[in-house]
Design a protein around this motif. Sequence first.
Motif, PDB file in Angstrom:
ATOM      1  N   PRO A   1       3.970  37.759  43.864  1.00 51.87           N
ATOM      2  CA  PRO A   1       4.265  36.788  42.800  1.00 51.87           C
ATOM      3  C   PRO A   1       5.068  37.365  41.646  1.00 51.87           C
ATOM      4  O   PRO A   1       5.807  36.646  40.982  1.00 51.87           O
ATOM      5  N   ARG A   2       4.966  38.675  41.410  1.00 51.83           N
ATOM      6  CA  ARG A   2       5.710  39.289  40.304  1.00 51.83           C
ATOM      7  C   ARG A   2       7.198  39.424  40.606  1.00 51.83           C
ATOM      8  O   ARG A   2       7.985  39.683  39.705  1.00 51.83           O
ATOM      9  N   TRP A   3       7.564  39.261  41.869  1.00 54.01           N
ATOM     10  CA  TRP A   3       8.956  39.350  42.264  1.00 54.01           C
ATOM     11  C   TRP A   3       9.597  37.977  42.393  1.00 54.01           C
ATOM     12  O   TRP A   3      10.701  37.851  42.924  1.00 54.01           O
ATOM     13  N   GLN A   4       8.929  36.957  41.912  1.00 57.92           N
ATOM     14  CA  GLN A   4       9.408  35.586  42.090  1.00 57.92           C
ATOM     15  C   GLN A   4      10.823  35.398  41.554  1.00 57.92           C
ATOM     16  O   GLN A   4      11.706  34.896  42.264  1.00 57.92           O
ATOM     17  N   LYS A   5      11.058  35.790  40.321  1.00 56.81           N
ATOM     18  CA  LYS A   5      12.375  35.574  39.719  1.00 56.81           C
ATOM     19  C   LYS A   5      13.462  36.360  40.469  1.00 56.81           C
ATOM     20  O   LYS A   5      14.571  35.843  40.685  1.00 56.81           O
ATOM     21  N   THR A   6      13.148  37.577  40.877  1.00 57.00           N
ATOM     22  CA  THR A   6      14.120  38.383  41.627  1.00 57.00           C
ATOM     23  C   THR A   6      14.459  37.722  42.957  1.00 57.00           C
ATOM     24  O   THR A   6      15.635  37.661  43.357  1.00 57.00           O
ATOM     25  N   ILE A   7      13.452  37.228  43.650  1.00 56.53           N
ATOM     26  CA  ILE A   7      13.681  36.562  44.930  1.00 56.53           C
ATOM     27  C   ILE A   7      14.513  35.300  44.728  1.00 56.53           C
ATOM     28  O   ILE A   7      15.396  34.980  45.540  1.00 56.53           O
ATOM     29  N   GLN A   8      14.257  34.575  43.643  1.00 59.72           N
ATOM     30  CA  GLN A   8      15.058  33.380  43.356  1.00 59.72           C
ATOM     31  C   GLN A   8      16.525  33.743  43.111  1.00 59.72           C
ATOM     32  O   GLN A   8      17.431  33.047  43.590  1.00 59.72           O
ATOM     33  N   VAL A   9      16.752  34.802  42.356  1.00 64.84           N
ATOM     34  CA  VAL A   9      18.137  35.231  42.088  1.00 64.84           C
ATOM     35  C   VAL A   9      18.842  35.628  43.384  1.00 64.84           C
ATOM     36  O   VAL A   9      20.013  35.283  43.600  1.00 64.84           O
ATOM     37  N   LEU A  10      18.146  36.326  44.258  1.00 58.99           N
ATOM     38  CA  LEU A  10      18.737  36.711  45.537  1.00 58.99           C
ATOM     39  C   LEU A  10      19.095  35.484  46.370  1.00 58.99           C
ATOM     40  O   LEU A  10      20.143  35.448  47.027  1.00 58.99           O
ATOM     41  N   GLY A  11      18.226  34.472  46.361  1.00 58.63           N
ATOM     42  CA  GLY A  11      18.534  33.239  47.075  1.00 58.63           C
ATOM     43  C   GLY A  11      19.741  32.525  46.496  1.00 58.63           C
ATOM     44  O   GLY A  11      20.572  31.977  47.240  1.00 58.63           O
ATOM     45  N   LEU A  12      19.856  32.525  45.159  1.00 58.60           N
ATOM     46  CA  LEU A  12      21.012  31.919  44.498  1.00 58.60           C
ATOM     47  C   LEU A  12      22.307  32.636  44.876  1.00 58.60           C
ATOM     48  O   LEU A  12      23.313  31.990  45.210  1.00 58.60           O
ATOM     49  N   VAL A  13      22.282  33.964  44.850  1.00 57.99           N
ATOM     50  CA  VAL A  13      23.475  34.739  45.185  1.00 57.99           C
ATOM     51  C   VAL A  13      23.863  34.526  46.648  1.00 57.99           C
ATOM     52  O   VAL A  13      25.045  34.374  46.984  1.00 57.99           O
ATOM     53  N   ALA A  14      22.876  34.497  47.542  1.00 56.96           N
ATOM     54  CA  ALA A  14      23.165  34.306  48.964  1.00 56.96           C
ATOM     55  C   ALA A  14      23.850  32.970  49.212  1.00 56.96           C
ATOM     56  O   ALA A  14      24.807  32.884  49.996  1.00 56.96           O
ATOM     57  N   ALA A  15      23.374  31.905  48.561  1.00 57.84           N
ATOM     58  CA  ALA A  15      23.983  30.590  48.747  1.00 57.84           C
ATOM     59  C   ALA A  15      25.408  30.561  48.211  1.00 57.84           C
ATOM     60  O   ALA A  15      26.308  29.996  48.844  1.00 57.84           O
ATOM     61  N   SER A  16      25.617  31.173  47.051  1.00 58.40           N
ATOM     62  CA  SER A  16      26.955  31.194  46.473  1.00 58.40           C
ATOM     63  C   SER A  16      27.925  31.976  47.357  1.00 58.40           C
ATOM     64  O   SER A  16      29.058  31.542  47.616  1.00 58.40           O
ATOM     65  N   VAL A  17      27.476  33.138  47.845  1.00 53.31           N
ATOM     66  CA  VAL A  17      28.318  33.957  48.712  1.00 53.31           C
ATOM     67  C   VAL A  17      28.642  33.222  50.014  1.00 53.31           C
ATOM     68  O   VAL A  17      29.755  33.317  50.542  1.00 53.31           O
TER      69      VAL A  17
END
Length: 510
Positions: free
Chosen positions: A171-187
């Motif tokens: 749960p402490r990595w939630q924001k990091t995982i969200q950012v990675l998902g955002l970057v993956a979709a954009s790429v």
Amino acid sequence: MGDYALKFRPNHHPLVYNPFFFLSITQRKSLYIMPEIIELPTLQPTHHRSSTSLEFDSTSIIAPSVSVQTSQQHLDDISSFSPDQEVQLNPVDILPPVDGGRRAWLFLIAATAIEILVWGLPFSIGILHNYWTNTLFKGQGESTITLAATLQTGFLYMSAGLFGPLLTALPRWQKTIQVLGLVAASVSMITSAFATKPWHLIVTIGCFYPLSGALYLPCATLLFEWFQGRRGMATGIMYAGTGIGGTLFPFIMSGLLEKVGYKAAMISIGVGYLILGSIALIPIRRRIPLSRYEQQGGAGSEGIRRRPKIDWSFMRRSAMLMGSLTILLTSLGNFIPSLWLPTYADELHLTRPSGTGLIALMNAASVPGNALLGYLSDQLPLHIVVVVSCVGSAAACAFLWGFGVHEAQLVAFVIVFGVLGLSFSALWSKIISIISRDDPVAPTLIFSMFTFIRGVGNISSGPVSDALLKLNTLKGSTGGYGFHNYGVLLVYTAVTILSGGAAGIMLRGR
């Protein structure tokens, strides 16, 4: 000196209403009131038998048999105490209000914006599919292009399901995982601009874009912390973002393709996606903060971080079975109109509106539909709202689409189906509430399972409907039932949705 008693009136706990008031109990078993922290100007001693009462003007705490030492020597000793000599009662953390307040509404607005971004492209993939098939890769790999478009939506649902256990464990990595998902979709969108072969679309759009499920999933699950009494309404507003995205993206995509071309259009959308998603992520945060450490072991042991304990007992509840069955059956039918209505309209040579216009109108109708079903789920028993949604959307398929061979009939169908059928996911939060019974960990897991089940329904819609369209059992029947073998497909759609409503009758609760 005699014993003292500090009296405060009931229902006025000082630790709640005065966060700067605390008691320090020392090894000498004496209670000290810290003069540098709180002033007691109206303190008046009154003797009662063997104890003394110190009256306060507003509140009172009863603490007989606790001695108070007021000598200057003892007051001077206070500053010499080390932290390990004191046991302090810290004030209760004050949480943001639930069901309202600035932070709750900011969270809901941001979650809706992310819903628009994540689901807008999949719900308008028909525009890109048409461009890929007829312009970019004309005459080559049509089945591969169709597979890429199908995988995008299906894997998006299923990936959101797979990210649930990951976010629960970390749960402490939630924001990091969200950012990675955002970057993956954009790429994925930017790299698809440079695709030179159809299979490139499977890798970029079909496989990488679904990683945006990591961006979306926490928005749907943290909503359970921010909204309780208005949970259905909040869910409806958030899921209305899907309809907004499905309405706006077709026109944005068509306009960009026409004005700047495919490559510039995909790069622009990818960059814009990254910028807007980064802004929307800022208010996405927990209402109830995670505790930094949990103690375990004997005295003197170090703080050890532990993962949240998961209680899997919800898997054995009948509500879990009925909820999963309801979502599976409705998903098998709810994707059919989005998949085949444009083709049906084109084969009828309808132009006002065209197939694309009908899909946009259906997505637009789901915006008030999500809000309506969410509101009804707050006001009525859940099984009643499920039945209304399923019976209404099944009837629309059976009668409005089933006998619809003119524009007016199909317009009526997409409006009714958009309000009642396409908006069914607005009821998920209430189904999850009944299953989880306020377990703070269970909603993420249950939601991830539901999205995985919905992904199964989405992916299976393609091959199942393809096979049904080869059957001419109802050929020659009235209306759409006898038009180009659509009859069996229409019956299948209505029956699966209606069966989902039958399973939903067992979902008792509000």
